[in-house]
Write a protein that holds these residues in place. Structure first.
Motif, PDB file in Angstrom:
ATOM      1  N   LEU A 136      -8.641  31.453 -33.417  1.00 39.01           N
ATOM      2  CA  LEU A 136      -8.662  30.423 -32.369  1.00 39.01           C
ATOM      3  C   LEU A 136      -9.059  31.043 -31.019  1.00 39.01           C
ATOM      4  O   LEU A 136      -9.296  32.256 -30.917  1.00 39.01           O
ATOM      5  N   ILE A 140     -12.499  20.826 -28.965  1.00 33.91           N
ATOM      6  CA  ILE A 140     -12.862  20.599 -27.553  1.00 33.91           C
ATOM      7  C   ILE A 140     -13.433  21.894 -26.970  1.00 33.91           C
ATOM      8  O   ILE A 140     -14.218  21.871 -26.026  1.00 33.91           O
ATOM      9  N   THR A 178      -4.063  25.765 -26.361  1.00 32.81           N
ATOM     10  CA  THR A 178      -3.260  24.542 -26.182  1.00 32.81           C
ATOM     11  C   THR A 178      -1.843  24.720 -26.727  1.00 32.81           C
ATOM     12  O   THR A 178      -1.050  23.781 -26.679  1.00 32.81           O
TER      13      THR A 178
HETATM   14  C1  VAH Z   1      -7.054  26.475 -29.484  1.00 29.91           C
HETATM   15  N1  VAH Z   1      -5.530  24.940 -30.635  1.00 29.91           N
HETATM   16  O1  VAH Z   1      -6.368  26.299 -28.506  1.00 29.91           O
HETATM   17  C2  VAH Z   1      -6.877  25.487 -30.643  1.00 29.91           C
HETATM   18  C3  VAH Z   1      -7.807  24.348 -30.472  1.00 29.91           C
HETATM   19  C4  VAH Z   1      -8.601  22.670 -28.931  1.00 29.91           C
HETATM   20  C5  VAH Z   1      -7.732  23.794 -29.059  1.00 29.91           C
HETATM   21  O2  VAH Z   1      -9.089  24.701 -30.785  1.00 29.91           O
HETATM   22  O3  VAH Z   1      -7.847  27.360 -29.565  1.00 29.91           O
END
Ligand code: VAH
Length: 317
Positions: free
Chosen positions: A76, A115, A181
């Motif tokens: 991530l 996003i 996030t």
């Molecule tokens: C992140 N939880 O923070 C993931 C996700 C939109 C956020 O891609 O990288």
């Protein structure tokens, strides 16, 4: 049968449970590169799958007669910035293996985007499906690549590629896993444990979010939507947008004594390049996407799940 790669991450076990309910326990195979918990092991078929090993994946697809592949394996956003070479291998080389395999065996393949596939040049206050995408994380770059490669394989080879750009996902059953996030998951654990919540984003940092049940249902709906309804292979989906200050206020309705402090770190720099509000109107129009959980109802269900899981209660309630 359905294979889920990276199934021990935030979305995998919930998706496996949802799909096993619909298609039968034996028809959903979880996979990852780490040993599963006893509970996961008992929940249904689980195999070792290293997405960097094409032969390993190929053997699973043939042995289990896989028809659909949900590809979750990825580093991530925040964790990817700490290990860029590994993020490039897993998020890009791993994706190439999955795309090639899906083409070779004519699989329906779902790859999540995010996003984070948008950047500071993208419209951020209401980000449409088609907009400038110059993300500033290797995670975002790899997800734009996944979208483009998937759509290329679809148009060139007829691959049934499907992709949703998810916002931050909030869930109770896994510890935060290296996302930007994940503060919005951590706050629930700290509140119920009576701990002080330290937020690594500024209180006014607005980000699109959704509760995991909405996320997994949108994924299943996208998997089963008839081809003729899909005007595009990649859609934005979202449920809400909130700031740390707003979720703190919502959580303090349940735990009024929750102490909060703000200490922005590198993840603030990432969040400042992401959409603030996501436009998912095309998903709502083309295949009837609707969210269910808003901020208050998400808080209710998160605390009831965490209590049920026996996460230690503090004295507040
Ligand atoms: C992140 N939880 O923070 C993931 C996700 C939109 C956020 O891609 O990288």
């Amino acid at each position: 049968r359905i294979l889920i790669t990276g199934s021990l991450g935030q979305l995998g076990s919930g998706l496996a449970a949802l799909l096993r309910e619909k298609y039968g326990r034996e028809n959903v195979i979880m996979s990852d590169i780490i040993k599963p918990s006893k509970e996961t092991w008992k929940s249904g078929p689980y195999v070792f799958a290293d997405i960097l090993d094409f032969k390993c994946l190929q053997e699973i697809v043939v042995t289990y007669r896989i028809d659909w592949l949900v590809h979750f394996s990825a580093l991530l956003s925040a964790i990817g910035e700490q290990n860029v070479p590994l993020a490039i291998r897993v998020n890009i080389e791993g994706l190439h293996n999955v795309m090639e395999l899906s083409k070779q065996y004519d699989l329906r393949v779902f790859v999540p985007s995010t996003i984070g596939a948008f950047g500071p040049d993208s419209p951020r206050d209401f980000t449409p499906n088609v907009a400038i995408q110059r993300p500033r994380t290797i995670y975002g770059v790899s997800k734009v690549h996944a979208e483009l490669l998937g759509e290329y394989y679809h148009h060139k080879f007829g691959l049934d590629f499907r992709c949703l750009r998810f916002p931050g996902v909030i869930s109770a059953d896994t510890q935060p896993g290296g996302g930007t996030t994940d503060y919005a998951v951590q706050i629930f654990h700290d509140a119920i444990a009576g701990e002080h919540f330290e937020c690594y984003l500024r209180p006014d940092t607005r980000l699109p979010m959704m509760y995991i049940d909405d996320c997994l249902r949108s994924l299943w709906e996208m998997l089963v939507t008839p081809e003729n309804l899909l005007k595009r292979r990649t859609y934005n989906v979202t449920a809400m947008s909130f700031t740390p200050a707003e979720i703190v206020a919502a959580v303090q309705k349940h735990f009024p004594d929750l102490k909060v402090s703000y200490r922005p770190d590198d993840r603030q720099k990432i969040a400042d390049t992401w959409p603030k509000v996501f436009d998912d109107s095309e998903a709502r129009r083309d295949w009837g996407w609707r969210h269910v959980y808003d901020l208050p109802s998400m808080c209710d269900i998160m605390f009831s799940k965490l209590r049920a899981a026996g996460v230690e209660n503090n004295t507040a309630l």
